[in-house]
Write an enzyme that holds these catalytic residues in place. Structure first.
Site, PDB file in Angstrom:
ATOM      1  N   GLY A 118       0.778  -1.231   0.000  1.00  0.00           N
ATOM      2  CA  GLY A 118       0.000   0.000   0.000  1.00  0.00           C
ATOM      3  C   GLY A 118       0.808   1.278   0.000  1.00  0.00           C
ATOM      4  O   GLY A 118       0.362   2.288   0.556  1.00  0.00           O
TER       5      GLY A 118
ATOM      6  N   ASN B 264       1.390   3.238  -2.566  1.00  0.00           N
ATOM      7  CA  ASN B 264       0.637   4.230  -3.330  1.00  0.00           C
ATOM      8  C   ASN B 264      -0.590   4.705  -2.558  1.00  0.00           C
ATOM      9  O   ASN B 264      -0.993   5.868  -2.670  1.00  0.00           O
ATOM     10  CB  ASN B 264       0.236   3.675  -4.694  1.00  0.00           C
ATOM     11  CG  ASN B 264       1.319   3.887  -5.739  1.00  0.00           C
ATOM     12  OD1 ASN B 264       1.758   5.001  -5.974  1.00  0.00           O
ATOM     13  ND2 ASN B 264       1.756   2.799  -6.361  1.00  0.00           N
TER      14      ASN B 264
ATOM     15  N   MET C  86      -4.028  -6.748  -7.281  1.00  0.00           N
ATOM     16  CA  MET C  86      -3.455  -7.776  -8.155  1.00  0.00           C
ATOM     17  C   MET C  86      -4.500  -8.693  -8.771  1.00  0.00           C
ATOM     18  O   MET C  86      -4.301  -9.902  -8.896  1.00  0.00           O
ATOM     19  CB  MET C  86      -2.426  -8.593  -7.376  1.00  0.00           C
ATOM     20  CG  MET C  86      -1.317  -7.757  -6.763  1.00  0.00           C
ATOM     21  SD  MET C  86      -0.469  -6.696  -7.972  1.00  0.00           S
ATOM     22  CE  MET C  86       0.363  -7.950  -8.953  1.00  0.00           C
TER      23      MET C  86
ATOM     24  N   LEU D 130     -10.154  -6.842 -13.213  1.00  0.00           N
ATOM     25  CA  LEU D 130     -11.582  -6.622 -13.026  1.00  0.00           C
ATOM     26  C   LEU D 130     -12.348  -6.910 -14.311  1.00  0.00           C
ATOM     27  O   LEU D 130     -11.865  -6.658 -15.420  1.00  0.00           O
ATOM     28  CB  LEU D 130     -11.832  -5.179 -12.591  1.00  0.00           C
ATOM     29  CG  LEU D 130     -11.240  -4.787 -11.233  1.00  0.00           C
ATOM     30  CD1 LEU D 130     -11.395  -3.301 -11.001  1.00  0.00           C
ATOM     31  CD2 LEU D 130     -11.887  -5.576 -10.104  1.00  0.00           C
TER      32      LEU D 130
ATOM     33  N   ASN E 253      -5.924   3.047 -12.739  1.00  0.00           N
ATOM     34  CA  ASN E 253      -4.886   2.117 -12.288  1.00  0.00           C
ATOM     35  C   ASN E 253      -3.519   2.761 -12.466  1.00  0.00           C
ATOM     36  O   ASN E 253      -3.317   3.579 -13.358  1.00  0.00           O
ATOM     37  CB  ASN E 253      -4.957   0.823 -13.108  1.00  0.00           C
ATOM     38  CG  ASN E 253      -3.898  -0.191 -12.681  1.00  0.00           C
ATOM     39  OD1 ASN E 253      -3.766  -0.509 -11.506  1.00  0.00           O
ATOM     40  ND2 ASN E 253      -3.130  -0.698 -13.643  1.00  0.00           N
TER      41      ASN E 253
ATOM     42  N   HIS F 101       0.412   1.713 -13.250  1.00  0.00           N
ATOM     43  CA  HIS F 101       1.182   0.580 -13.786  1.00  0.00           C
ATOM     44  C   HIS F 101       2.628   1.010 -13.990  1.00  0.00           C
ATOM     45  O   HIS F 101       2.882   2.098 -14.516  1.00  0.00           O
ATOM     46  CB  HIS F 101       0.584   0.113 -15.117  1.00  0.00           C
ATOM     47  CG  HIS F 101       1.287  -1.077 -15.691  1.00  0.00           C
ATOM     48  ND1 HIS F 101       1.165  -2.336 -15.154  1.00  0.00           N
ATOM     49  CD2 HIS F 101       2.140  -1.189 -16.745  1.00  0.00           C
ATOM     50  CE1 HIS F 101       1.909  -3.191 -15.858  1.00  0.00           C
ATOM     51  NE2 HIS F 101       2.512  -2.517 -16.821  1.00  0.00           N
TER      52      HIS F 101
END
Length: 216
Positions: free
Chosen positions: A11, A13, A89, A92, A106, A108
């Site tokens: 966590g 971010n 991870m 969806l 998101n 990445h």
């Protein structure tokens, strides 16, 4: 704007977002954090900062659809308007995305469309790339392929390992993710097909484009 965050691990971010809210850089609140991993350190961050969280494990549900419906239910109950995947991870489905149309983003660790999927930093090293970075994008049904909102560029150094490159990229992840949430919460992000325009943003040179107005 009420934000929901989905996490699976440490966590970091999420912490960057928490810091941005606590410093008054983003208006609104993190209304709910959902982890699919009961051991995720992100949960400790929630406890430390008094942020409501829920653990929703995939194994507790007969199907992926039921698993996602439970997450949607919890997010809707809290009035969440934007869903942020911060190290979540799992991929969806379209059913989840329909519940929050163009409101799921998101982070990445590559310059999408390069090096999609897992171990993007390792992919960059193995490919011999000279430049990589990170991307915040809207989530689509195709993995790591939604419209790009902002990217930060990071050079690949000759002495880099996967760990050292990952750490330098992560420093920029912690800047561009809260910046994106701020832009969206201010109603400044417009999407036209695959093109994302940030109203009022300054477009400049590397390492970040658009310039990070509040998080450099």
């Amino acid at each position: 704007m009420k934000v929901g965050v989905l996490v699976s691990g440490r966590g970091s971010n999420l912490q960057a977002l928490i810091n941005a809210y606590n410093e008054g850089k983003i208006k609104g609140e993190i209304a709910l954090v959902i982890s699919d991993n009961p051991q995720a350190y992100a949960i400790e961050r929630c406890k430390r900062h008094g942020i409501e969280y829920a653990v929703v494990e995939r194994r507790e549900f007969k199907s992926k659809l039921e698993f996602e419906r439970r997450m949607v239910e919890l997010l809707k109950e809290k009035g969440v308007e934007l869903v942020v995947l911060a190290g979540f991870m799992r991929v969806l489905s379209g059913e989840f995305l329909k519940a929050f149309p163009m409101r799921v983003i998101n982070i990445h660790p590559s310059l999408i469309p390069a090096f999609q999927g897992l171990h993007a930093q390792r992919q960059a090293l193995e490919y011999g790339a000279k430049l990589t970075g990170c991307t915040v994008h809207f989530v689509s049904e195709e993995l790591d392929n939604g419209p790009v909102i902002v990217q930060a560029c990071v050079p690949v150094l000759p002495q880099d390992t996967e760990e050292s490159l990952s750490q330098r990229i992560l420093e920029f992840e912690h800047k561009i993710l809260p910046q994106t949430v701020k832009w969206i919460s201010e109603g400044r992000v417009e999407v036209e097909g695959r093109k994302v325009v940030v109203k009022g943003a300054t477009y400049g040179t590397l390492p970040v484009n658009p310039q990070l107005e509040d998080f450099l």
